[in-house]
Design an enzyme around this catalytic site. Structure first.
Site, PDB file in Angstrom:
ATOM      1  N   GLY A  42       0.793  -1.223   0.000  1.00 56.62           N
ATOM      2  CA  GLY A  42       0.000   0.000   0.000  1.00 56.62           C
ATOM      3  C   GLY A  42       0.826   1.274   0.000  1.00 56.62           C
ATOM      4  O   GLY A  42       0.271   2.376   0.038  1.00 56.62           O
ATOM      5  N   LYS A  45       4.457   1.515  -4.282  1.00 56.73           N
ATOM      6  CA  LYS A  45       5.590   1.082  -5.096  1.00 56.73           C
ATOM      7  C   LYS A  45       5.169   0.287  -6.340  1.00 56.73           C
ATOM      8  O   LYS A  45       5.754   0.465  -7.416  1.00 56.73           O
ATOM      9  CB  LYS A  45       6.579   0.279  -4.262  1.00 56.73           C
ATOM     10  CG  LYS A  45       6.038  -0.975  -3.622  1.00 56.73           C
ATOM     11  CD  LYS A  45       7.055  -1.586  -2.665  1.00 56.73           C
ATOM     12  CE  LYS A  45       6.598  -2.962  -2.185  1.00 56.73           C
ATOM     13  NZ  LYS A  45       5.282  -2.904  -1.494  1.00 56.73           N
ATOM     14  N   GLU A 166       7.676  -7.425  -7.070  1.00 56.80           N
ATOM     15  CA  GLU A 166       7.460  -8.452  -6.042  1.00 56.80           C
ATOM     16  C   GLU A 166       7.671  -9.846  -6.625  1.00 56.80           C
ATOM     17  O   GLU A 166       6.981 -10.812  -6.268  1.00 56.80           O
ATOM     18  CB  GLU A 166       6.047  -8.332  -5.443  1.00 56.80           C
ATOM     19  CG  GLU A 166       5.757  -7.011  -4.762  1.00 56.80           C
ATOM     20  CD  GLU A 166       6.401  -6.892  -3.378  1.00 56.80           C
ATOM     21  OE1 GLU A 166       7.195  -7.775  -3.012  1.00 56.80           O
ATOM     22  OE2 GLU A 166       6.100  -5.918  -2.671  1.00 56.80           O
TER      23      GLU A 166
END
Length: 279
Positions: A42, A45, A166
């Site tokens: 949140g 990024k 990620e």
């Protein structure tokens, strides 16, 4: 090295009248650099990552890739050819029935001649050490192997920038290390610019420079050795410190005279071994 990415006063939100998801962010990335952008879930990024290849366009400010503005409709496809993205779940990226078919898919869409495709496919699989799996079905691979295939598909398109969004978060420690080692090689040996978008500070240790994001803003920027000196700040925004940083802190409290520059496990071990040899 010139600046390959320039972000100036970028503001973005998904819905009008909502708070900014990205709030007046300015940053740059040098050609051939590995930059980690870290922050809790949140922090903005991943939204920033999508702005960097034109999946999302600025509401205010600008994003330039290789001097091309993402809001220039004539330039957007050239920008996307420069920027390859590896996402969180590798299973969502596969379209081919075999590894080689999957790596070839992107090249077919870009209209690359068949003879060039064959050469690029072989080279890309060798770079990620997956050539022996070329005829395998992607779903039979381990998580780390799947991500290496996804990276091979991007490498085959010859991008100048790879964004890891990620990309290691769903992998086990071995798979995570496989991807980090692959990206270190591509960064250093092939001069590919790497952006790692992550909340995993173990991954960020390997970067040349780090940017810390919080609530859509840039909170800190600096070398990994500089950022990890501010351990309390990282913990306050919900990030878990790497094992080596925690170990160094614990040893320092016990009076062990350690420097603040040993971030990798092998560096910490070497420093401890040097201290032991002096006793």
């Amino acid at each position: 090295m010139g600046k390959i990415i320039e972000v100036n006063d970028l503001c973005f939100r998904y819905y009008e009248h909502d708070p900014w998801t990205i709030d007046s962010v300015s940053l740059f990335v040098n050609e051939g650099e590995w930059l980690s952008i870290i922050g809790h879930n949140g922090s903005g990024k991943s939204t920033l990552a999508k702005c960097l290849n034109g999946l999302l366009l600025p509401e205010e400010g600008s994003v330039k890739i290789g001097g091309l503005d993402t809001r220039d409709e004539l330039a957007i496809w050239d920008i996307r050819r420069q920027v390859g993205m590896v996402f969180q779940n590798p299973d969502n990226q596969f379209v081919g029935t075999t590894v080689k078919d999957d790596v070839a898919f992107g090249m077919e869409n870009h209209g690359i001649p068949r003879n060039d495709m064959i050469v690029r496919l072989d080279e890309a699989l060798k770079l990620v050490q997956m050539e022996e799996y070329a005829a395998e079905e992607p779903h039979r691979l381990s998580g780390g192997q799947k991500q290496r295939v996804a990276i091979a598909g991007i490498i085959a398109l010859s991008p100048s920038i790879i964004i890891l969004d990620e990309a290691t978060s769903m992998l086990d420690p071995q798979g995570r290390q496989e991807i980090i080692e692959t990206m270190r090689y591509l960064n250093k040996e092939n001069n590919i610019t790497v952006l790692s978008i992550t909340h995993d500070l173990e991954e960020a240790i390997y970067s040349d420079r780090m940017i810390v994001m919080n609530q859509g803003k840039v909170l800190r920027e600096g070398l990994p050795s500089e950022i990890f000196k501010e351990a309390k700040m990282l913990e306050d925004i919900g990030l878990d410190l790497p094992f080596t940083v925690k170990m160094r802190q614990a040893l320092s409290k016990l009076g062990v005279p350690l420097s603040e520059n040993a971030l990798l496990q092998e560096e910490l071990v070497e420093e401890l071994w040097t201290l032991q040899s002096k006793i």
